[in-house]
Design an enzyme around this catalytic site. Structure first.
Site, PDB file in Angstrom:
ATOM      1  N   ASP A   9       0.862  -1.170   0.000  1.00  0.00           N
ATOM      2  CA  ASP A   9       0.000   0.000   0.000  1.00  0.00           C
ATOM      3  C   ASP A   9       0.910   1.235   0.000  1.00  0.00           C
ATOM      4  O   ASP A   9       2.039   1.179   0.507  1.00  0.00           O
ATOM      5  CB  ASP A   9      -0.870  -0.022   1.262  1.00  0.00           C
ATOM      6  CG  ASP A   9      -1.639   1.274   1.467  1.00  0.00           C
ATOM      7  OD1 ASP A   9      -2.366   1.666   0.538  1.00  0.00           O
ATOM      8  OD2 ASP A   9      -1.488   1.891   2.541  1.00  0.00           O
ATOM      9  N   ALA A  10       0.448   2.337  -0.569  1.00  0.00           N
ATOM     10  CA  ALA A  10       1.294   3.541  -0.631  1.00  0.00           C
ATOM     11  C   ALA A  10       1.006   4.519   0.516  1.00  0.00           C
ATOM     12  O   ALA A  10       1.863   4.748   1.381  1.00  0.00           O
ATOM     13  CB  ALA A  10       1.103   4.248  -1.972  1.00  0.00           C
ATOM     14  N   TYR A  11      -0.215   5.074   0.540  1.00  0.00           N
ATOM     15  CA  TYR A  11      -0.538   6.173   1.459  1.00  0.00           C
ATOM     16  C   TYR A  11      -0.697   5.664   2.895  1.00  0.00           C
ATOM     17  O   TYR A  11      -1.634   4.933   3.202  1.00  0.00           O
ATOM     18  CB  TYR A  11      -1.811   6.885   1.012  1.00  0.00           C
ATOM     19  CG  TYR A  11      -1.751   7.385  -0.415  1.00  0.00           C
ATOM     20  CD1 TYR A  11      -0.848   8.390  -0.768  1.00  0.00           C
ATOM     21  CD2 TYR A  11      -2.566   6.850  -1.406  1.00  0.00           C
ATOM     22  CE1 TYR A  11      -0.791   8.855  -2.082  1.00  0.00           C
ATOM     23  CE2 TYR A  11      -2.509   7.312  -2.718  1.00  0.00           C
ATOM     24  CZ  TYR A  11      -1.620   8.311  -3.050  1.00  0.00           C
ATOM     25  OH  TYR A  11      -1.559   8.760  -4.341  1.00  0.00           O
ATOM     26  N   SER A 115      -2.186   0.672  -5.108  1.00  0.00           N
ATOM     27  CA  SER A 115      -2.697   1.851  -4.388  1.00  0.00           C
ATOM     28  C   SER A 115      -3.992   2.381  -4.986  1.00  0.00           C
ATOM     29  O   SER A 115      -4.259   2.235  -6.175  1.00  0.00           O
ATOM     30  CB  SER A 115      -1.627   2.949  -4.438  1.00  0.00           C
ATOM     31  OG  SER A 115      -2.153   4.188  -4.015  1.00  0.00           O
ATOM     32  N   ASN A 116      -4.766   3.021  -4.117  1.00  0.00           N
ATOM     33  CA  ASN A 116      -5.953   3.759  -4.556  1.00  0.00           C
ATOM     34  C   ASN A 116      -5.600   4.947  -5.451  1.00  0.00           C
ATOM     35  O   ASN A 116      -6.454   5.453  -6.179  1.00  0.00           O
ATOM     36  CB  ASN A 116      -6.703   4.315  -3.335  1.00  0.00           C
ATOM     37  CG  ASN A 116      -7.644   3.298  -2.703  1.00  0.00           C
ATOM     38  OD1 ASN A 116      -8.054   2.324  -3.341  1.00  0.00           O
ATOM     39  ND2 ASN A 116      -7.995   3.542  -1.446  1.00  0.00           N
TER      40      ASN A 116
END
Lengths: 246, 246
Positions: A9-11, A115-116
């Protein structure tokens, strides 16, 4: 079972979303913290609501809409380019201090982001922070037109990397993302950035609470959704050992 | 266009969910407000996440799970029946003071509830508060195994009442529910319980915030999701005039 790819995941996981607080505070002194926390909480709410309603718009739209909502709540007008300066911070968030070394230590395992974020946002973010030179792939949910934790979002990693879910280690600090990834079938490591003890200590006092405490109470503790991570770790630095041990 | 049925959201619209605060404060003095607010915020998060993940469990499960999460966050053990006493308040919430008169004034129009609540929860709640004698139907999303704002949840009202969506007035105080109902095609009235001015006044002060202020900031202002209500009203008492005027 051997882990053939590590998917991040990024954020909130590789990137510290709290690093937007410096910009929100500069633009609106005294309100930086409340803007930062409400914005992030609403941003995710909007991804969940849009996925469910079947009215997908990409993460740049959702990120702007949730910022607009937050400023409206406060009765703040963001003129003179302030709105765009705040939004732009999402293209240059701070990496967690251990992120680069942790990614290096995982080679030669495939390393990717799922990621979103929209392709444009993720492209700018990984270029601006140098992750584009380390990662094998950057996968945006935009290809599926739904957000995590919808299973079709996670399925993109399987399709793009050609690795079965159980042989991918999915890494997230977001409890709802951990639950979604487990429901999909990944092996999952949860970065527990706020311990239960620290949470209770911070929350358990009568009266008003700092907005960041409320954010932590909503979004850092393991959710009760019927799924548990395979691994609980305190930072990204512990990942190499997990991959080596399996 | 004539309105042939008025369909109400239950929690927050006809029933004041803040009325659980008396019970949470009695059980855990000093923490009633933070429990009440976190519980409600997480309860809705869990409905959205489960709908998206495809892991539906009914609202009684979600309501218990979100309460368990909240108490865990605070490091509180709820022994000696405290957990069940708190949960039980959801079966006997306070009606908004104007609710009964507003429902009476809408006769002979069909009046129904469409709610995330499970059939058992809604059955107990409407019996305990006398609404079972006023309403023509009580519809639970449980028949669709998804929560609002998924379109299949709203479609249950059309199927059960046999009225086209545009000829139903859907009434909710929940902005995300207003957006979902508009996306589905209902005529929608939003009960705006906290004005923009009151919100900004309450939120716009530096430093810590009462948990209820954070709740209001997250869940009482119109969301930026691409949909607007057809009618904005301050209380249920204004509904009869809307129905008469169309």
């Amino acid at each position: 079972m051997t882990i053939k790819a590590v998917v991040f995941d990024a954020y909130g996981t590789l990137y510290d979303i709290q690093s937007v607080a410096a910009v929100t505070e500069t633009e609106f002194p005294g309100y930086g913290e409340v803007i930062t926390q409400l914005w992030r909480i609403k941003q995710l709410e909007y991804t969940w609501l849009r996925s469910q309603m079947g009215t997908y718009e990409d993460f740049a739209v959702v990120t702007r809409d949730s910022l607009a909502y937050t400023l409206d709540c406060l009765g703040i007008e963001a003129g003179g380019g302030a709105f765009e300066r705040i939004f732009a911070k999402y293209l240059d968030l701070a990496l967690y201090p251990e992120a680069l070394a942790a990614l290096d230590a995982l080679a030669p395992c495939k390393r990717a982001i799922l990621s979103n974020g929209s392709p444009e946002m993720l492209g700018a973010l990984t270029r601006n922070t140098g992750l584009d030179r380390v990662l094998d792939d950057v996968i945006s949910v935009d290809a599926a037109k739904v957000f995590k934790p919808h299973p079709r979002a996670y399925a993109l990693a399987e399709a793009r990397l050609g690795v079965p879910p159980r042989e991918m280690l999915f890494v997230s600090s977001n409890p709802w993302d951990v639950a979604g990834a487990k429901a999909f079938g990944f092996t999952v490591a949860w970065i527990e950035r706020v311990s239960r003890e620290a949470m209770a200590r911070e929350l358990r006092r009568p009266g008003p609470l700092p907005p960041q405490t409320l954010f932590k109470a909503l979004r850092t503790q393991m959710d009760v959704l019927g799924f548990e991570p395979d691994h609980r770790i305190g930072s990204l630095a512990a990942l190499a050992e997990i991959v080596a041990s399996r």
